[in-house]
Design a protein around this motif. Structure first.
Motif, PDB file in Angstrom:
ATOM      1  N   CYS A  89      14.177  55.976  38.790  1.00 55.39           N
ATOM      2  CA  CYS A  89      15.162  54.932  39.892  1.00 55.39           C
ATOM      3  C   CYS A  89      16.033  54.012  39.118  1.00 55.39           C
ATOM      4  N   GLN A  90      16.950  53.546  39.898  1.00 57.23           N
ATOM      5  CA  GLN A  90      17.872  52.429  39.337  1.00 57.23           C
ATOM      6  C   GLN A  90      17.744  51.384  40.278  1.00 57.23           C
ATOM      7  N   MET A  91      18.187  50.169  39.844  1.00 49.53           N
ATOM      8  CA  MET A  91      18.286  48.847  40.662  1.00 49.53           C
ATOM      9  C   MET A  91      19.442  48.008  39.955  1.00 49.53           C
ATOM     10  N   LEU A  92      19.899  47.439  41.128  1.00 47.48           N
ATOM     11  CA  LEU A  92      21.126  46.392  40.755  1.00 47.48           C
ATOM     12  C   LEU A  92      21.200  45.446  41.722  1.00 47.48           C
ATOM     13  N   MET A  93      21.766  44.480  41.510  1.00 48.41           N
ATOM     14  CA  MET A  93      21.897  43.166  42.466  1.00 48.41           C
ATOM     15  C   MET A  93      23.354  43.111  42.615  1.00 48.41           C
ATOM     16  N   HIS A  94      24.133  43.560  43.685  1.00 49.19           N
ATOM     17  CA  HIS A  94      25.346  43.694  43.834  1.00 49.19           C
ATOM     18  C   HIS A  94      26.185  42.420  44.268  1.00 49.19           C
ATOM     19  N   THR A  95      26.229  41.495  43.401  1.00 53.63           N
ATOM     20  CA  THR A  95      26.462  39.984  43.752  1.00 53.63           C
ATOM     21  C   THR A  95      28.238  39.821  43.830  1.00 53.63           C
ATOM     22  N   TYR A  96      28.374  39.458  44.916  1.00 54.39           N
ATOM     23  CA  TYR A  96      29.907  39.054  45.439  1.00 54.39           C
ATOM     24  C   TYR A  96      30.159  37.537  45.090  1.00 54.39           C
ATOM     25  N   LEU A  97      30.726  37.105  43.919  1.00 49.57           N
ATOM     26  CA  LEU A  97      30.914  35.632  43.680  1.00 49.57           C
ATOM     27  C   LEU A  97      32.269  35.205  44.202  1.00 49.57           C
ATOM     28  N   ARG A  98      32.339  34.099  44.777  1.00 46.58           N
ATOM     29  CA  ARG A  98      33.594  33.582  45.499  1.00 46.58           C
ATOM     30  C   ARG A  98      34.372  32.880  44.156  1.00 46.58           C
ATOM     31  N   VAL A  99      35.635  33.081  44.202  1.00 42.20           N
ATOM     32  CA  VAL A  99      36.509  32.602  43.512  1.00 42.20           C
ATOM     33  C   VAL A  99      37.851  31.942  43.887  1.00 42.20           C
ATOM     34  N   ASN A 100      38.545  31.136  43.478  1.00 44.88           N
ATOM     35  CA  ASN A 100      39.786  30.633  44.316  1.00 44.88           C
ATOM     36  C   ASN A 100      41.075  31.563  44.129  1.00 44.88           C
ATOM     37  N   ASP A 101      40.979  31.993  42.643  1.00 45.43           N
ATOM     38  CA  ASP A 101      42.020  32.886  42.661  1.00 45.43           C
ATOM     39  C   ASP A 101      41.677  33.888  41.428  1.00 45.43           C
ATOM     40  N   ILE A 102      41.894  35.224  41.775  1.00 46.10           N
ATOM     41  CA  ILE A 102      41.149  36.236  41.053  1.00 46.10           C
ATOM     42  C   ILE A 102      42.332  36.531  39.679  1.00 46.10           C
ATOM     43  N   THR A 103      43.537  36.266  39.878  1.00 45.28           N
ATOM     44  CA  THR A 103      44.465  36.143  38.675  1.00 45.28           C
ATOM     45  C   THR A 103      44.264  35.067  37.719  1.00 45.28           C
ATOM     46  N   SER A 104      43.447  33.927  37.976  1.00 45.04           N
ATOM     47  CA  SER A 104      43.335  32.826  36.923  1.00 45.04           C
ATOM     48  C   SER A 104      41.689  33.040  36.541  1.00 45.04           C
ATOM     49  N   GLY A 127      27.960  39.102  49.664  1.00 42.95           N
ATOM     50  CA  GLY A 127      26.611  38.309  49.548  1.00 42.95           C
ATOM     51  C   GLY A 127      26.227  39.029  48.381  1.00 42.95           C
ATOM     52  N   ILE A 128      24.737  39.217  48.436  1.00 38.75           N
ATOM     53  CA  ILE A 128      24.177  40.034  47.266  1.00 38.75           C
ATOM     54  C   ILE A 128      23.189  41.221  47.940  1.00 38.75           C
ATOM     55  N   PRO A 129      23.656  42.322  48.236  1.00 39.44           N
ATOM     56  CA  PRO A 129      23.127  43.309  48.622  1.00 39.44           C
ATOM     57  C   PRO A 129      22.105  43.913  47.398  1.00 39.44           C
ATOM     58  N   LEU A 130      20.944  44.418  47.662  1.00 33.15           N
ATOM     59  CA  LEU A 130      20.338  45.173  46.669  1.00 33.15           C
ATOM     60  C   LEU A 130      20.422  46.720  46.579  1.00 33.15           C
ATOM     61  N   VAL A 131      20.491  47.282  45.468  1.00 30.98           N
ATOM     62  CA  VAL A 131      20.716  48.496  45.066  1.00 30.98           C
ATOM     63  C   VAL A 131      19.476  49.138  44.682  1.00 30.98           C
ATOM     64  N   PHE A 132      19.026  50.017  45.378  1.00 27.09           N
ATOM     65  CA  PHE A 132      17.616  50.775  44.757  1.00 27.09           C
ATOM     66  C   PHE A 132      17.241  52.029  45.992  1.00 27.09           C
ATOM     67  N   PRO A 133      16.961  52.942  45.214  1.00 25.24           N
ATOM     68  CA  PRO A 133      16.473  53.620  44.051  1.00 25.24           C
ATOM     69  C   PRO A 133      17.590  53.936  43.249  1.00 25.24           C
ATOM     70  N   VAL A 134      19.036  54.203  43.818  1.00 25.39           N
ATOM     71  CA  VAL A 134      20.086  54.924  43.323  1.00 25.39           C
ATOM     72  C   VAL A 134      21.246  53.883  43.263  1.00 25.39           C
ATOM     73  N   PHE A 135      21.913  54.054  42.149  1.00 28.40           N
ATOM     74  CA  PHE A 135      23.090  53.307  42.271  1.00 28.40           C
ATOM     75  C   PHE A 135      24.323  54.205  42.438  1.00 28.40           C
ATOM     76  N   GLY A 136      25.310  53.996  43.309  1.00 22.24           N
ATOM     77  CA  GLY A 136      26.291  55.014  43.808  1.00 22.24           C
ATOM     78  C   GLY A 136      25.663  56.162  44.687  1.00 22.24           C
ATOM     79  N   THR A 137      26.020  57.154  44.221  1.00 21.89           N
ATOM     80  CA  THR A 137      25.335  58.525  44.507  1.00 21.89           C
ATOM     81  C   THR A 137      25.010  59.383  43.344  1.00 21.89           C
ATOM     82  N   ALA A 138      24.092  60.340  43.408  1.00 15.76           N
ATOM     83  CA  ALA A 138      23.544  61.091  42.268  1.00 15.76           C
ATOM     84  C   ALA A 138      23.288  62.473  42.742  1.00 15.76           C
ATOM     85  N   PRO A 139      24.286  63.221  42.947  1.00 14.16           N
ATOM     86  CA  PRO A 139      24.388  64.788  43.664  1.00 14.16           C
ATOM     87  C   PRO A 139      23.491  65.632  42.525  1.00 14.16           C
ATOM     88  N   GLY A 140      23.549  65.233  41.374  1.00 15.69           N
ATOM     89  CA  GLY A 140      22.991  65.943  40.534  1.00 15.69           C
ATOM     90  C   GLY A 140      21.404  65.569  40.090  1.00 15.69           C
TER      91      GLY A 140
END
Length: 346
Positions: A202-217, A80-93
């Motif tokens: 902070c950081q923000m991102l929209m983690h959009t998963y698009l549906r495709v028929n064949d990733i190789t094309s 789907g489209i999960p929301l990323v906030f306030p950090v993208f990934g992890t930021a141990p530093g």
């Protein structure tokens, strides 16, 4: 207008009004679904304000959702489209977000549904829609219905976070997230306001998963000459996209910054074969993450099903993640994406 829970029945059946978008809650009040009179629909979980479905008028799904995705609020949704906030990934530093789980807490918090609003563009004597339907009042109503859109608003604030999240990120904020469905596009818009007496990053991102028929094309256009961070290498490396189109043939996890003075203005178009399938337009989101887990990583993710589902998905994720966004007290950060079906550009 904001929808009211007890509106008069006569309001919905006023003669001459075109059919209106319908908004409904699931039986357990865990999700809200909006449907246009022309058949398009979008469904959003209150958990994470995660868009879990976007269908065109024919009922064809445009987003990829794992068959093993947890939709009960027990963990962030895979797809789907999960929301990323306030950090993208992890930021141990990073002092302010180092204690937070991957991608922060927005996607794992329950948001409040704030209401719906609708809009329409009425055909005029100079538009094709008017000319095609001017001989019929019913036709004019149908044309107006085809131009309707519906916007769903969701809210989250620091007071609505879990005790654990507040302990790990003790800053006051307010977030408004809007999901707007049109006949040929979906727009998601996130506004974050600093309600604290301190500045924070902070950081923000929209983690959009698009549906495709064949990733190789599939090929992705709009990234030529863009710099990118390749997160699949060890150590993580930085490079530049040389080819005019990016294709996927192995695990891909790259954070792109499109070339030019205004990186957020560059449309990103996803082709299947020689046909444009999606065009992603961005507002104030300079970065684009392109992700596909491919074979080995998909096998290792418990909530990724089917295991060959990587063939039918592509993440194109608009975000502001290459650097930290600094919000002073009272400041707001806004970012949006519009996914247009085909190669159209707004």
């Amino acid at each position: 207008m904001v929808d009211r829970g007890r509106k008069p029945s006569a309001l919905a059946s006023t003669p001459g009004l075109p059919p209106q978008p319908q908004v409904a809650f699931s039986a357990d009040n865990s999700r809200v679904t909006a449907t246009l009179p022309t058949g398009e629909s979008v469904s959003v979980l209150l958990y994470g304000a995660t868009v879990v479905s976007w269908k065109d008028k024919n009922g064809d799904e445009k987003l990829w959702l794992s068959e093993a995705a947890k939709l009960d609020g027990s963990k962030p949704v895979r797809g789907g489209i999960p929301l990323v906030f306030p950090v993208f990934g992890t930021a141990p530093g990073h002092a302010q977000t180092k204690e937070l789980p991957q991608h922060g807490f927005a996607r794992s918090s329950r948001w409040e549904f704030l209401g719906k609003s609708t809009s329409e563009s009425t055909p005029t004597p100079t538009t094709p829609a008017f000319a095609a339907t001017a001989t019929s009042a019913a036709g004019a109503v149908a044309a107006a219905a085809a131009d309707l859109s519906v916007k769903l608003d969701f809210g989250l604030s620091s007071s609505g976070l879990s005790e654990d999240a507040r302990a790990k990120w003790p800053y006051a904020f307010n977030a408004i997230y809007s999901v707007t469905l049109n006949t040929d596009s979906l727009t998601t818009n996130l506004v974050i306001t600093n309600d604290d007496e301190r500045s924070w990053e902070c950081q923000m991102l929209m983690h959009t998963y698009l549906r495709v028929n064949d990733i190789t094309s599939v090929s992705i256009h709009g990234l030529e000459n863009a710099s990118f961070v390749d997160k699949t290498t060890s150590p993580i490396s930085t490079s530049t996209q040389i080819t005019s189109a990016l294709t996927i043939s192995s695990e891909t996890d790259r954070v792109y910054t499109p070339a030019g003075d205004d990186p957020a203005s560059i449309p990103i178009t996803v082709f299947e074969g020689d046909q444009p399938k999606y065009t992603v337009l961005r507002d104030n989101l300079a970065n684009v993450v392109v992700w596909n887990p491919w074979i080995e990583k998909a096998q290792g993710m418990a909530d990724f099903e089917p295991k060959d589902g990587y063939k039918n998905m592509l993440c194109v994720e608009p975000g502001a993640v290459a650097t930290w966004q600094v919000l002073e007290p009272g400041d707001a950060l806004e970012g949006a994406q519009t996914i247009v079906l085909g190669g159209k550009q707004n």
